[in-house]
Write an enzyme that holds these catalytic residues in place. Structure first.
Site, PDB file in Angstrom:
ATOM      1  CB  CYS A 177      -0.971  -0.064   1.170  1.00 11.39           C
ATOM      2  SG  CYS A 177      -2.472   0.878   0.854  1.00 11.39           S
ATOM      3  CG  HIS A 223      -3.336  -3.606   3.608  1.00 11.24           C
ATOM      4  ND1 HIS A 223      -2.300  -2.943   4.234  1.00 11.24           N
ATOM      5  CD2 HIS A 223      -4.055  -2.663   2.965  1.00 11.24           C
ATOM      6  CE1 HIS A 223      -2.397  -1.646   3.997  1.00 11.24           C
ATOM      7  NE2 HIS A 223      -3.449  -1.448   3.227  1.00 11.24           N
ATOM      8  CD  GLU A 282      -0.422  -5.377   6.002  1.00  9.24           C
ATOM      9  OE1 GLU A 282      -0.490  -5.974   4.920  1.00  9.24           O
ATOM     10  OE2 GLU A 282      -0.667  -4.160   6.120  1.00  9.24           O
TER      11      GLU A 282
HETATM   12  N1  LIG Z   1      -3.371   1.873   3.787  1.00  5.34           N
HETATM   13  C1  LIG Z   1      -2.507   2.627   3.196  1.00  5.34           C
HETATM   14  O1  LIG Z   1      -1.309   2.359   3.153  1.00  5.34           O
HETATM   15  C2  LIG Z   1      -2.993   3.915   2.588  1.00  5.34           C
HETATM   16  C3  LIG Z   1      -2.177   4.253   1.402  1.00  5.34           C
HETATM   17  C4  LIG Z   1      -2.266   5.660   0.880  1.00  5.34           C
HETATM   18  N2  LIG Z   1      -1.761   6.589   1.760  1.00  5.34           N
HETATM   19  C5  LIG Z   1      -3.584   5.908   0.224  1.00  5.34           C
HETATM   20  O2  LIG Z   1      -4.568   6.277   0.830  1.00  5.34           O
HETATM   21  O3  LIG Z   1      -3.616   5.684  -0.952  1.00  5.34           O
END
Ligand SMILES: NC(=O)CC[C@H](N)C(=O)O
Length: 228
Positions: A86, A194, A196
């Protein structure tokens, strides 16, 4: 084996990654500050999710100048596995470790939900324990997940089998439904979903287990390249 989990101001998924590695897989994990300048003695690096530096300018654009980044670039060059999840994916593209960029979702909203993905390539250190073509469920939570690269880069990604995950029902407008790509050497992966947060059934999915297990297998099977 030892995982480094980088923490930038505004990271918010570093403890999820730490928990996955240490409590679920019983491997060593260490949080490494953005102010550190070395990744010596680690076998793998996780660049976790979050909102580094408040996502100002562009997600990952400021983190890319943090003191730890030259060590990260050197670590990646040594051939050891690096995974950006992410915001970590966004940082890796900004740092020049992965091709392409992440733009605002075409829906112009932060999208937070479980998402089906297709495993497009299992010949990587991050996906070897999945079947190619398998459909897995991982959570997504992002506002800037819309993967973009130019036509020539897309052709290269496809020809070199660098696309590891694709979305089913594309949630953010990503080119070709791309959810995760590697560098040309195959040892750096960036992905918006994600894994994790999907390492135990109680979390709603344990489809992220094979991803971490693939990395652990890869490191344990291969002679560790010496790091200078
Ligand atoms: N969960 C995250 O890592 C968010 C990723 C990023 N900052 C976004 O909103 O795109």
């Amino acid at each position: 084996m030892r995982f480094a989990i980088l923490a930038f101001p505004g990271s918010n998924c570093e403890l999820d990654a730490y928990y996955a590695v240490s409590d679920v897989f019983h491997e060593e994990a260490e949080l490494v500050s953005y102010e550190a300048d070395s990744l010596i003695d680690f076998d793998a690096v996780i660049v976790p999710g979050g909102f580094s530096y408040g996502d100002y300018l562009r997600s990952g654009a400021i983190a890319r100048f943090a003191p730890i980044v030259p060590a990260l670039q050197q670590f990646a060059k040594s051939g050891k596995p690096v995974i950006g999840i992410c915001n970590g994916f966004q940082i890796l593209t900004e740092a020049g470790l992965l091709p392409g960029t992440l733009q605002k979702n075409t829906v112009a909203k932060f999208v937070c939900r479980d998402q089906q993905l297709v495993v497009a390539n299992n010949q990587t250190p991050f996906s070897s324990l999945y079947e190619t073509g398998a459909v897995i469920t991982l959570p997504i939570a992002h506002g800037d997940g819309n993967y973009y690269c130019d036509a020539e880069t897309l052709k290269t990604l496809e020809e070199n089998d660098q696309i590891v995950f694709r979305y089913q029902n594309n949630p953010n407008g990503s080119l070709g439904g791309i959810a995760g790509v590697t560098n040309s050497e195959g040892n750096v992966l960036g992905m918006m979903p994600h894994p994790e947060r999907a390492v135990e059934k109680i979390l709603g999915s344990d489809d992220g287990v094979q991803l971490f297990a693939s990395i652990i297998n890869f490191v344990k099977k291969h002679e560790v390249v010496s790091y200078e």
